[in-house]
Every structure is written in C-alpha cells, then in structure tokens.
Design an enzyme around this catalytic site. Structure first.
Site, PDB file in Angstrom:
ATOM      1  N   GLU A   1      39.596  45.841  31.447  1.00 26.97           N
ATOM      2  CA  GLU A   1      38.953  47.089  31.010  1.00 26.97           C
ATOM      3  C   GLU A   1      39.612  47.716  29.790  1.00 26.97           C
ATOM      4  OE1 GLU A   1      38.798  49.450  34.605  1.00 26.97           O
ATOM      5  OE2 GLU A   1      37.943  47.802  35.737  1.00 26.97           O
TER       6      GLU A   1
ATOM      7  N   GLU B   1      33.299  40.524  39.780  1.00 32.15           N
ATOM      8  CA  GLU B   1      33.449  41.577  40.796  1.00 32.15           C
ATOM      9  C   GLU B   1      32.092  42.091  41.287  1.00 32.15           C
ATOM     10  OE1 GLU B   1      36.106  44.637  39.478  1.00 32.15           O
ATOM     11  OE2 GLU B   1      37.509  43.247  38.552  1.00 32.15           O
TER      12      GLU B   1
HETATM   13  O1  G3I Z   1      48.432  50.303  49.501  1.00 31.72           O
HETATM   14  C1  G3I Z   1      48.345  51.731  49.592  1.00 31.72           C
HETATM   15  C2  G3I Z   1      48.697  52.159  51.004  1.00 31.72           C
HETATM   16  O2  G3I Z   1      50.052  51.828  51.300  1.00 31.72           O
HETATM   17  C3  G3I Z   1      48.473  53.670  51.145  1.00 31.72           C
HETATM   18  O3  G3I Z   1      48.717  54.073  52.473  1.00 31.72           O
HETATM   19  C4  G3I Z   1      47.012  53.982  50.762  1.00 31.72           C
HETATM   20  C5  G3I Z   1      46.712  55.455  50.878  1.00 31.72           C
HETATM   21  O4  G3I Z   1      47.383  56.151  49.876  1.00 31.72           O
HETATM   22  O5  G3I Z   1      46.777  53.575  49.388  1.00 31.72           O
HETATM   23  C6  G3I Z   1      46.914  52.154  49.261  1.00 31.72           C
HETATM   24  O6  G3I Z   1      46.663  51.797  47.908  1.00 31.72           O
HETATM   25  C7  G3I Z   1      45.261  51.847  47.564  1.00 31.72           C
HETATM   26  C8  G3I Z   1      44.830  50.438  47.090  1.00 31.72           C
HETATM   27  O7  G3I Z   1      43.463  50.446  46.630  1.00 31.72           O
HETATM   28  C9  G3I Z   1      44.970  49.402  48.214  1.00 31.72           C
HETATM   29  O8  G3I Z   1      44.088  49.702  49.252  1.00 31.72           O
HETATM   30  C10 G3I Z   1      45.117  52.807  46.387  1.00 31.72           C
HETATM   31  O9  G3I Z   1      45.389  54.108  46.849  1.00 31.72           O
HETATM   32  C11 G3I Z   1      43.681  52.742  45.841  1.00 31.72           C
HETATM   33  O10 G3I Z   1      43.580  53.507  44.644  1.00 31.72           O
HETATM   34  C12 G3I Z   1      43.320  51.291  45.458  1.00 31.72           C
HETATM   35  O11 G3I Z   1      41.965  51.285  45.053  1.00 31.72           O
HETATM   36  C13 G3I Z   1      41.572  50.046  44.408  1.00 31.72           C
HETATM   37  C14 G3I Z   1      41.252  50.333  42.912  1.00 31.72           C
HETATM   38  O12 G3I Z   1      40.789  49.124  42.276  1.00 31.72           O
HETATM   39  C15 G3I Z   1      42.488  50.804  42.176  1.00 31.72           C
HETATM   40  O13 G3I Z   1      43.454  49.789  42.162  1.00 31.72           O
HETATM   41  C16 G3I Z   1      40.292  49.560  45.081  1.00 31.72           C
HETATM   42  O14 G3I Z   1      40.561  49.210  46.432  1.00 31.72           O
HETATM   43  C17 G3I Z   1      39.761  48.330  44.335  1.00 31.72           C
HETATM   44  O15 G3I Z   1      38.507  47.916  44.877  1.00 31.72           O
HETATM   45  C18 G3I Z   1      39.550  48.661  42.849  1.00 31.72           C
HETATM   46  O16 G3I Z   1      39.187  47.476  42.208  1.00 31.72           O
HETATM   47  C19 G3I Z   1      38.940  47.608  40.785  1.00 31.72           C
HETATM   48  C20 G3I Z   1      39.392  46.313  40.130  1.00 31.72           C
HETATM   49  O17 G3I Z   1      40.767  46.125  40.380  1.00 31.72           O
HETATM   50  C21 G3I Z   1      39.094  46.341  38.635  1.00 31.72           C
HETATM   51  N1  G3I Z   1      37.676  46.551  38.402  1.00 31.72           N
HETATM   52  C22 G3I Z   1      37.158  47.780  39.032  1.00 31.72           C
HETATM   53  C23 G3I Z   1      37.429  47.757  40.539  1.00 31.72           C
HETATM   54  C24 G3I Z   1      36.863  49.003  41.190  1.00 31.72           C
HETATM   55  O18 G3I Z   1      37.524  50.138  40.706  1.00 31.72           O
END
Ligand code: G3I
Length: 673
Positions: A492, A599
């Site tokens: 991105e 994705e």
């Molecule tokens: O691992 C922690 C956990 O320890 C904690 O208890 C919990 C609550 O705070 O958070 C967990 O981390 C979360 C992580 O996903 C793992 O579940 C993050 O807060 C959360 O922000 C993260 O969201 C992911 C997001 O990317 C940001 O990284 C989404 O699941 C994931 O589907 C999304 O995927 C992205 C691709 O990487 C790039 N393209 C867009 C896509 C959608 O945004």
C-alpha cells in the site's frame, strides 16, 4: 471485605458533548471498509504525466541509492540496478538471540495434534487485551479526531458525515461515576443512529428514548489510568457512512475512596462450533473490578476437560476439552474472590459439537480445482488460530483447501518485534510449520507497510529509518526465507484513493526510493523469490490505478527488481467492474509483470445478498483465469467468523464453517477454466 461505598462520596461527573468534525485518517486503509470510486468521476486531479519523475525526493536519493557505475542516466535508458551499501555492524537495534527462540508449548494449551506448537519464552500473552495505550499526552491533546468511513459511490459533497454534539475528554477520581450523554447530529438535519464499540468494564450505555444515549460507568481503583471509549454515529441516509468518535476517560488514584466488593468473573468468552474428537482450547482470564485476582474452578466438567495454568502467567488458565460425542457441551466456570472466597462468579462456556461429516464439502477442493489451470489458490491464515476453541476445524479447512497461505498478521512488525531487541517469532514459526506440513507455499506479508508498526519504530529518527527498515527485512527473510516463495515487499505505497505516494514514515525518510531500497534488499537476500508490490482499490479504473502504473514505470526505469503486482480486492457484493479489472491486469502484464489476487473478500453491501456475493467471487476468479499471467489467487480468510470485516459476512464459509453460495461459485469457476 471491602465496605460498601459511602453514597455521599459519590460524585457524578456529567458532560455534554462538543464534537470536532475532521477528515478521516489517510491511513485508514481497507480496515475501514474500502471505498470504491464514484464511478466515472475523477475525484483527484490527474497525477503528473507518466514517465516523468514527479516525486522530488527521487532526485535526492541517499548514498545507498546511487547506482554502482553512476548508471546510464541518458534520458529514456533504465539506470543500473541499485547496489546497497552494507548494513552497519553492529546493527542499530539488538539482533535476535537465543533468548528469543520459541520453546515447545504443552499440548494441553492448543488444538494442534499434527506438529509441536511453540510459544515465545518472553511473557507475551496471546489474547490478553492490550488495549491501545493512551498517555497523559494523548489526553492533553484533547478529543481524538473522528474517523469517517465512506461507502462506495456516496457523494459526500451533498451529505456531510454525522457527528456528536459537545463531547470532550473526561477526568475523574477512582470511585466516581462517569456520566456522559451522547447527542448524535447530522448536518442534513436527520437523526443518526449510534452504537458503542466496546464498553468499559461494568459500564452501561443507556437509551434515553429521545435519540440520545448516556454512558454510566462506576469507576474503581482497577480502572486507574486512561480508558478509550468509542461510539460510532451512523448516517441517516446510508448506514455504511459512519463517524467513529473516541473519547478518553482519565481515572486518577483516590486513596480515600471505599468501594463495594464486586463478584469476580472471567473475561468474556464466546461459544464455538467444533468437530467431535478435536481438542478445543479456551483461555480463561479471571477478572475482578476491584483489581484483585480470582481463582478459577470447573464445576462438573466433562471427563476430557483439563485446566492448565499458562506457562508464563499462572493467573491465566487454559481450558482444554476433547468432545467425544455430538451435542452441546456447556462447562460451568466458577471464579472465587481473592479477598472473600464466599463471593463467587459463575460463567458458562458452550461448545456446539458436530459430527465430522458436517465439515465435509462436496466436489474438488479449491486448490485442486484451481490447479487444473495452473492457478495457485489459497487464503490468509489467522494469527494463533490454534489457540481458538475451533482451531481443529479451522486447521482441517485450511490444510485441505489451500495451496498457499499468507500470515494475516503474524509476520507484521508489531507481531514479530514489538520492542527493540525483543522478538516474538512463535506464532509465525507455528504457521510456517503448518504450511510445511501441508505442502503449502507461503506469501511473506508484509515486509514494508505504514501500519501495524510498533510505536518504537514510528518514533525512530528519520535518518535511521532506512537501516531500521533494512534490518527488519533482513531478520525476517533470514528466518523465514527458506519456506517463502512470494514476498509482499511493499504494501500500500499509494494514498487510499488517489495515485499519489502515501506520506508514510518510510516516504518521509527516503522519499519514493524506500521502495527501491526495500526491493534491492529483498532481492539480495533471496534472488529466486517472487517480489510483489501489493495495493488495494486498484481493481477498477481511476486515479489510484493510474498512479500505480506511473509508479511501476518509474520503478522499472530505475531497474527495481519488481516481479508482480498484488491486487488485494477487498470489494463489496455491488462490485461489477470485471472489465476494468481485466484491463488493469493487462496493463500490468504489458509491463512484463505477473498479477496476483492477494486478499479477495466480498462484503455484503447494503441491499446485497449471498448470490450477488457469489457472482462477484466467480467474476474475479474468471477475470484472473482469463489473464495467463494471473497465477496466484488468495482470499483474505475463509470463514466469516475470523474476518476483519466480519460484520459484513465477506467470506465463503459461515461462522460454523458451513459453505455459502460463494464456495460453490468459486469451486465451479476455478474448475471451469
Ligand atoms: O495480536 C494482538 C493481541 O495480542 C491483542 O490482544 C489484540 C487486541 O488488542 O490485538 C491483536 O492484534 C490485532 C491483529 O490484527 C491480530 O489479530 C491488531 O490489534 C489489529 O489491528 C490487526 O488487524 C489486522 C490489520 O490488517 C492490521 O494489521 C487485521 O486482522 C488484518 O485483516 C488486516 O489485514 C490487512 C492486510 O495486512 C493488508 N491489506 C489490508 C488488510 C485489511 O486491513
């Protein structure tokens, strides 16, 4: 026994909200429901003419950027490929050490029976809610800006977003009751809806039956610190047009307050659909509003149920049960107060146990249907799926349907290296074991992104960023490179909706050349892997895709070793621009690059339905199959239960792992070409 609070001490803090409207963050990304363009309308001025260096920072490349022989800079001729200067030694942050190496985890703490699960030695506890840390500085900065999300096709010039009147951050002393009235407003005069995202422990968000709601929260010593509370206002005209407003509540120490002793409980636990015979695990995290730690007991548990203390935090208990018959298994969990053992809480955990036959799907597995035309089919895989109650079913689907997997979040910087010098490889190590066991290819995702960065990375000095970026790339590729064939090197790089470069921390430090450097570093570390630039909202005509083509032309003029473009395809069931997707793919292929769908998910838009969703899945598959150099197609998960867009049911198995129309539509489309 903590004496009951003297009601005279109650001080009710009431605020009426004043709201500050703001544009949505440029970093919202597809997490905030990707927007499709207003079809046919150019929302942004056309980016500069293709082929010219429009990015001023490219002219001021850092030393590590300069081509080896000064390059053939004759206009029109590609310059020589970049050769990077060696990374500093010692590295500017501590390298992984033996202390970071994951160690075996007791089998009672996970659902895996096919390989040895490992865990991080450091006290990083999965699932412990690590609410975003807000500081006094954040509080002092005032009410956070609202995040506005715009659905596809909405004309915001005639419809301004909803907002809340009169909100401001709140400060109380422990023992006080917080009372905040939420008054939603819409500039066009109608009454917006609203919902709270996550209530503080013990709080209520009561309807006043006049269009407003009131937050009531009895605070305790356990709440000392800063709590973020978010409410979403919903546009009266389009329910996907929303304004998410966070408010900070600071609770100060109050040694004089006396509080009632509240019965303990366990952190909320959901129910699971599981397959008979699969181990199921659930983390039990005792909670007490008074800040004490309860003990946890199972009442009349099934014979196969065990309770095992977490290996790093004995206050956490892991329940494992291996259901041996079909039906509903409900387990009573008793929590006992640390101060008054007679004060107890009772919670229930439910498993819906179904026969293995309920999880068998007819026809070819998706990876096999795709292989018939040389297409590699797969999905993203959730972090720590093997620590979820339904991890057994999850594994059974992923291991049979997919030939390639992407770690959804396990390889991101905040997952791998949350603190300088501390590395948490276990989850990614487990996913690599899983992939190898089932002969799956792996897409390393992402090496360089503007999101999911630990705060320490965002705080790095601008002049050090190139080295930090290259050190992260090196550590990840050195550890996982053997098992990874595809790398999302850059994720991105463009703004959410136009073709200009995103002003990320990487761009701030290196200009557009951060892309050159990252690809050069990846190529140096793995000359045989496929190196990908991955982007969202490029599956239709518009300024963002135009900007991408110009970026590709600039990178190729600088001999950047780019092999493929990832089309993320986070779309809605209203998507119908398959011709534009095909044309965009062709334009990328004309530049000698492969195309991957990386994705894919299809959220059910307002008024949409499962069959429309299925048609979109089939349409994207057909468009990819029609392009010979579209050779990888991955979805972003496969069950609605674990999607980042879960409320819009975007995937092709439901929350109980039963097929939806989209599964059959994809299976047929994959097999037909
Ligand atoms: O691992 C922690 C956990 O320890 C904690 O208890 C919990 C609550 O705070 O958070 C967990 O981390 C979360 C992580 O996903 C793992 O579940 C993050 O807060 C959360 O922000 C993260 O969201 C992911 C997001 O990317 C940001 O990284 C989404 O699941 C994931 O589907 C999304 O995927 C992205 C691709 O990487 C790039 N393209 C867009 C896509 C959608 O945004």
């Amino acid at each position: 026994m903590i004496p009951r609070m003297n009601l005279i001490n109650r001080s009710v803090v009431t605020f009426f909200a004043l709201f500050i409207l703001s544009a949505c963050s440029s970093d919202s990304g597809p997490d905030e429901l990707p927007s499709n363009p207003v079809s046919g309308a150019q929302e942004n001025p056309e980016p500069n003419n293709p082929g010219t260096t429009t990015d001023p920072s490219v002219d001021s490349m850092p030393d590590s950027m300069m081509p080896v022989d000064g390059g053939d800079n004759a206009p029109g001729g590609p310059v020589a490929a970049l050769v990077l200067s060696p990374l500093p030694s010692p590295s500017i942050t501590e390298d992984p050490s033996a202390n970071d190496e994951p160690i075996p985890q007791a089998s009672e703490l996970n659902t895996i029976t096919s390989f040895q699960v490992v865990r991080d030695p450091a006290p990083r506890i999965p699932f412990k809610t690590q609410a975003a840390e807000f500081s006094e500085e954040d509080f002092a900065r005032g009410l956070p800006e609202a995040v506005v999300t715009v659905p596809p096709g909405l004309d915001t010039t005639s419809n301004a977003p909803p907002f809340f009147e009169g909100l401001e951050n709140v400060r109380v002393s422990a023992g006080d009751i917080v009372e905040i009235r939420y008054i939603p407003r819409d500039p066009e005069g109608e009454l917006p809806g609203m919902f709270a995202q996550e209530l503080p422990e013990g709080a209520t968000f009561d309807d006043n039956f006049d269009g407003t709601r009131t937050l009531l929260w009895q605070t305790f010593q356990a709440d000392v610190g800063i709590t973020a509370f978010t409410v979403v206002a919903i546009d009266p005209v389009d329910s996907l047009y929303r304004s998410s407003q966070t408010l900070l509540i600071a609770v100060d120490e109050n040694p004089t307050s006396v509080e009632p002793n509240i019965a303990p409980t366990i952190e909320p636990v959901t129910s699971y659909t599981v397959r008979v015979g699969d181990p199921a695990v659930v983390l039990l995290d005792g909670f007490d509003r008074n800040g004490t730690t309860p003990t946890i007991e199972l009442l009349n548990p099934p014979a196969t149920a065990t309770l095992t203390p977490d290996e790093r935090d004995p206050d956490l208990q892991w329940l494992q049960v291996i259901p041996d018959e079909v039906g509903t298994v409900t387990i009573d969990v008793l929590t006992r107060d640390e101060i008054d053992p007679e004060l107890t809480g009772l919670d229930q955990i439910t498993f819906f146990v179904r026969p293995a036959s309920d999880f068998e799907r007819s026809g070819a597995r998706l990876k096999d249907a795709a292989a018939g035309s040389g297409l590699l089919f797969g999905s993203a895989v959730s972090p720590v799926f093997y620590l979820q109650g339904d991890g057994g079913v999850y594994e059974s689907v992923a291991s049979t349907e997919f030939g390639i997997m992407t770690p959804e979040s396990s390889m991101k910087w905040d997952a791998i290296n949350p603190v300088p010098g501390e590395f948490t490889f276990a989850d990614m190590d487990n996913l690599m074991q899983f992939a190898a066991l089932h002969s799956m290819s792996v897409r390393g995702h992402p090496l360089v992104w503007h999101r999911s960065l630990p705060s320490w990375v965002e705080a790095t000095a601008v002049n050090d960023r190139e080295v930090h970026m290259r050190e992260f790339i090196t550590r990840v590729m050195n550890r996982y490179g053997e098992g990874i064939d595809y790398w999302d090197v850059i994720n991105e790089p463009l703004n959410d909706s136009d073709g200009n470069m995103r002003q990320s921390i990487w761009y701030e430090a290196m200009g557009e050349s951060y892309i050159d450097i990252a690809f050069a570093q990846a190529k140096e570390l793995d000359p045989t892997a496929t190196l990908v630039l991955n982007e969202f909202d490029i599956g239709f005509a518009g300024p963002k895709f135009d900007g991408l083509l110009q970026l590709i032309d600039r990178l190729q003029a600088r001999s950047v070793p780019l092999d493929a473009i990832g089309f993320q395809m986070h779309v809605f069931s209203s998507y119908d621009q398959f011709d534009e997707l095909g044309a965009n793919m062709a334009a990328v292929v004309e530049r000698g690059l492969d195309v991957h769908i990386t994705e894919l998910d299809v959220a059910i838009a307002d008024g949409g339905n499962a069959s429309q969703q299925a048609a979109v899945y089939a349409g994207v598959v057909n468009t990819c199959q029609a392009q010979p150099r579209c050779n990888v197609l991955q979805t972003w998960g496969f069950t609605d239960r674990y999607s980042f867009r879960t409320f819009l049911d975007p995937l092709y198995l439901n929350r109980s792992y039963q097929v939806k129309d989209s599964y059959g539509a994809m299976q047929e489309a994959l097999g037909n070409n």
